[in-house]
Scaffold this motif. Structure first.
Motif, PDB file in Angstrom:
ATOM      1  N   ARG A   1       9.188 -32.305 -52.729  1.00 26.93           N
ATOM      2  CA  ARG A   1       9.203 -31.337 -53.667  1.00 26.93           C
ATOM      3  C   ARG A   1       8.057 -30.034 -53.177  1.00 26.93           C
ATOM      4  NH1 ARG A   1      14.036 -33.530 -56.139  1.00 26.93           N
ATOM      5  NH2 ARG A   1      12.280 -33.740 -58.179  1.00 26.93           N
ATOM      6  N   LEU A   2       7.118 -30.475 -53.965  1.00 22.65           N
ATOM      7  CA  LEU A   2       5.682 -30.051 -54.105  1.00 22.65           C
ATOM      8  C   LEU A   2       5.603 -29.600 -52.777  1.00 22.65           C
ATOM      9  CD1 LEU A   2       2.849 -28.598 -55.127  1.00 22.65           C
ATOM     10  CD2 LEU A   2       2.288 -31.423 -55.503  1.00 22.65           C
TER      11      LEU A   2
ATOM     12  N   ASP B   1       7.964 -35.520 -42.001  1.00 24.71           N
ATOM     13  CA  ASP B   1       8.697 -36.499 -41.387  1.00 24.71           C
ATOM     14  C   ASP B   1       9.652 -37.284 -42.239  1.00 24.71           C
ATOM     15  OD1 ASP B   1       7.957 -38.604 -39.250  1.00 24.71           O
ATOM     16  OD2 ASP B   1       6.691 -39.498 -40.606  1.00 24.71           O
ATOM     17  N   VAL B   2      10.476 -36.929 -43.170  1.00 24.76           N
ATOM     18  CA  VAL B   2      11.726 -37.394 -43.250  1.00 24.76           C
ATOM     19  C   VAL B   2      12.821 -37.544 -43.043  1.00 24.76           C
ATOM     20  CG1 VAL B   2      10.824 -36.997 -45.551  1.00 24.76           C
ATOM     21  CG2 VAL B   2      12.228 -35.364 -44.488  1.00 24.76           C
ATOM     22  N   ALA B   3      13.432 -37.835 -43.048  1.00 22.87           N
ATOM     23  CA  ALA B   3      15.237 -38.130 -42.504  1.00 22.87           C
ATOM     24  C   ALA B   3      16.288 -36.580 -42.815  1.00 22.87           C
ATOM     25  CB  ALA B   3      15.967 -39.474 -43.684  1.00 22.87           C
ATOM     26  N   ASP B   4      17.044 -36.497 -42.194  1.00 24.01           N
ATOM     27  CA  ASP B   4      17.621 -35.176 -42.323  1.00 24.01           C
ATOM     28  C   ASP B   4      18.656 -35.081 -43.697  1.00 24.01           C
ATOM     29  OD1 ASP B   4      17.453 -34.537 -40.499  1.00 24.01           O
ATOM     30  OD2 ASP B   4      19.797 -34.094 -39.889  1.00 24.01           O
TER      31      ASP B   4
ATOM     32  N   SER C   1      17.368 -32.949 -46.940  1.00 23.29           N
ATOM     33  CA  SER C   1      18.586 -32.065 -47.551  1.00 23.29           C
ATOM     34  C   SER C   1      18.591 -32.829 -49.412  1.00 23.29           C
ATOM     35  CB  SER C   1      20.205 -32.957 -47.164  1.00 23.29           C
ATOM     36  OG  SER C   1      19.941 -32.251 -46.127  1.00 23.29           O
ATOM     37  N   LYS C   2      18.654 -33.821 -49.816  1.00 25.98           N
ATOM     38  CA  LYS C   2      18.741 -33.891 -51.203  1.00 25.98           C
ATOM     39  C   LYS C   2      17.726 -33.241 -51.422  1.00 25.98           C
ATOM     40  CE  LYS C   2      17.685 -37.376 -54.155  1.00 25.98           C
ATOM     41  NZ  LYS C   2      17.134 -39.579 -54.554  1.00 25.98           N
ATOM     42  N   HIS C   3      16.227 -32.858 -52.104  1.00 28.20           N
ATOM     43  CA  HIS C   3      15.248 -32.521 -52.307  1.00 28.20           C
ATOM     44  C   HIS C   3      15.710 -30.936 -52.163  1.00 28.20           C
ATOM     45  CE1 HIS C   3      12.638 -35.223 -53.241  1.00 28.20           C
ATOM     46  NE2 HIS C   3      13.134 -35.973 -52.205  1.00 28.20           N
ATOM     47  N   LEU C   4      15.996 -30.676 -51.297  1.00 32.92           N
ATOM     48  CA  LEU C   4      16.674 -28.984 -51.056  1.00 32.92           C
ATOM     49  C   LEU C   4      17.464 -28.961 -51.824  1.00 32.92           C
ATOM     50  CD1 LEU C   4      16.178 -27.837 -47.092  1.00 32.92           C
ATOM     51  CD2 LEU C   4      13.948 -28.007 -48.668  1.00 32.92           C
ATOM     52  N   LYS C   5      18.683 -29.501 -52.468  1.00 28.52           N
ATOM     53  CA  LYS C   5      19.557 -29.318 -53.002  1.00 28.52           C
ATOM     54  C   LYS C   5      19.375 -29.300 -54.814  1.00 28.52           C
ATOM     55  CE  LYS C   5      24.266 -31.169 -54.920  1.00 28.52           C
ATOM     56  NZ  LYS C   5      25.150 -32.396 -55.058  1.00 28.52           N
TER      57      LYS C   5
ATOM     58  N   THR D   1      21.608 -23.840 -37.762  1.00 25.85           N
ATOM     59  CA  THR D   1      20.465 -23.751 -37.814  1.00 25.85           C
ATOM     60  C   THR D   1      20.064 -23.176 -39.260  1.00 25.85           C
ATOM     61  OG1 THR D   1      19.504 -23.056 -35.877  1.00 25.85           O
ATOM     62  CG2 THR D   1      18.015 -22.253 -37.549  1.00 25.85           C
ATOM     63  N   THR D   2      19.410 -24.201 -40.918  1.00 24.46           N
ATOM     64  CA  THR D   2      19.145 -24.058 -41.527  1.00 24.46           C
ATOM     65  C   THR D   2      18.042 -23.023 -42.099  1.00 24.46           C
ATOM     66  OG1 THR D   2      20.908 -25.277 -42.894  1.00 24.46           O
ATOM     67  CG2 THR D   2      19.696 -25.032 -44.369  1.00 24.46           C
TER      68      THR D   2
END
Length: 110
Positions: free
Chosen positions: A17-18, A40-43, A47-51, A72-73
């Protein structure tokens, strides 16, 4: 320009997140795919961190796309997100300064 008040922020502090906040700070917005590739992370991880950041009010998410195509998000750091990031970075700078000088706000001698 107002002074930044140092404030450690647990939501921002998580490493991914940082990094997201730092990547978004200098740009108007960034695409989900670009963030995912740069981090370099999975979708699902992104998604979890953006939530979490979205629920805190630190990012806004906007989906665009034609019917039948993958949308596109776009991710934007909000004003609250900029403030949280700047306060968190200022708090980390204080900690680094204390570590380098050997002082602490709660220092005591053993």
């Amino acid at each position: 320009m107002s002074a930044v008040t140092p404030a450690f922020d647990e939501v921002v502090h998580a490493p991914i997140r940082l990094r997201i906040c730092v990547m978004l700070a200098p740009v108007a917005s960034a695409g989900f795919q670009g963030l995912r590739e740069d981090l370099d992370v999975a979708d699902s991880v992104l998604s979890k961190h953006l939530k979490t950041l979205s629920e805190a009010g630190y990012v806004s998410l906007r989906r665009e796309g034609a019917k039948g195509k993958r949308p596109t998000t776009w991710v934007t750091l909000t004003k609250a997100g900029h403030q949280a990031l700047n306060g968190h970075l200022a708090a980390l700078e204080q900690l680094a300064a204390q570590a380098s000088t050997g002082t602490s706000a709660t220092s005591s001698t053993p």
